[in-house]
Design a protein around this motif. Sequence first.
Motif, mmCIF file in Angstrom:
data_model
loop_
_atom_site.group_PDB
_atom_site.id
_atom_site.type_symbol
_atom_site.label_atom_id
_atom_site.label_comp_id
_atom_site.label_asym_id
_atom_site.label_seq_id
_atom_site.Cartn_x
_atom_site.Cartn_y
_atom_site.Cartn_z
ATOM 1 N N GLY A 31 0.725 -1.256 0.000
ATOM 2 C CA GLY A 31 0.000 0.000 0.000
ATOM 3 C C GLY A 31 0.755 1.307 0.000
ATOM 4 O O GLY A 31 0.149 2.348 -0.203
ATOM 5 N N GLU A 32 2.050 1.307 0.229
ATOM 6 C CA GLU A 32 2.776 2.569 0.320
ATOM 7 C C GLU A 32 3.713 2.816 -0.852
ATOM 8 O O GLU A 32 4.184 3.937 -1.024
ATOM 9 C CB GLU A 32 3.567 2.612 1.625
ATOM 10 C CG GLU A 32 2.665 2.625 2.848
ATOM 11 C CD GLU A 32 3.451 2.619 4.140
ATOM 12 O OE1 GLU A 32 4.671 2.871 4.112
ATOM 13 O OE2 GLU A 32 2.833 2.362 5.179
ATOM 14 N N GLY A 33 3.981 1.800 -1.643
ATOM 15 C CA GLY A 33 4.900 1.952 -2.757
ATOM 16 C C GLY A 33 4.259 2.695 -3.921
ATOM 17 O O GLY A 33 3.048 2.927 -3.958
ATOM 18 N N LEU A 34 5.100 3.047 -4.871
ATOM 19 C CA LEU A 34 4.617 3.791 -6.035
ATOM 20 C C LEU A 34 3.618 2.972 -6.849
ATOM 21 O O LEU A 34 2.697 3.530 -7.445
ATOM 22 C CB LEU A 34 5.786 4.253 -6.903
ATOM 23 C CG LEU A 34 5.431 5.078 -8.137
ATOM 24 C CD1 LEU A 34 4.564 6.283 -7.774
ATOM 25 C CD2 LEU A 34 6.692 5.510 -8.860
ATOM 26 N N GLY A 35 3.745 1.660 -6.856
ATOM 27 C CA GLY A 35 2.796 0.815 -7.584
ATOM 28 C C GLY A 35 1.372 1.024 -7.081
ATOM 29 O O GLY A 35 0.437 1.221 -7.861
ATOM 30 N N ALA A 36 1.201 1.020 -5.768
ATOM 31 C CA ALA A 36 -0.132 1.250 -5.182
ATOM 32 C C ALA A 36 -0.595 2.674 -5.426
ATOM 33 O O ALA A 36 -1.789 2.914 -5.675
ATOM 34 C CB ALA A 36 -0.105 0.945 -3.686
#
Length: 185
Positions: free
Chosen positions: A158-163
């Motif tokens: 939930g915190e990465g750029l993907g999310a």
Amino acid sequence: MFERFTTAARDVVVRAREEAGELGHRGIGTEHLLLGALRHPEDPSAAVLVEAGLDHAAARAAVVRRLGKGDDTEVLAAIGVDLDAVREAVEAAFGEGALDAPAEPERRRRGWFKSDGGRSPFSAAARKTLELSLRESIRLGSGNIAVGHILLGLLREGEGLGARVIADHGLDAAAVRRAIESKLG
């Protein structure tokens, strides 16, 4: 852990590495895992995102908008910044190699987490995403890790750029999660 990955899920990781390389990024982040998954639009779980309008091209454009391409030498030269001159000046003042990244202690990793230099090419968030994909697989009672489990791991992290790319596209993470879970059965 990677022995449990399906062929398509393994390809997501391989494609993530390729995406990072093509974009000139030094490491593999959650954004690269997302791009790797979206290279499989025929996969039912990836199709959830594609059908919502987040295909590979849209996600890649969002990543480039956020991070740019890794080598900005040409852009900086266009505005009059000579990186070779900057490096020479810094090394004259602070010593040779002053701009080089500090060596990280070598970690004992096996398999796909280890690059040729012994360091992991995966960011902490990407490693966590892959670990969470295993947990998602176990939670859903699956005998393997599929593309959908990687996407669920990415959403759970939930915190990465993907999310963030998914959220910035206007997609509700909980709704995407439910749709992927239904595709996984």
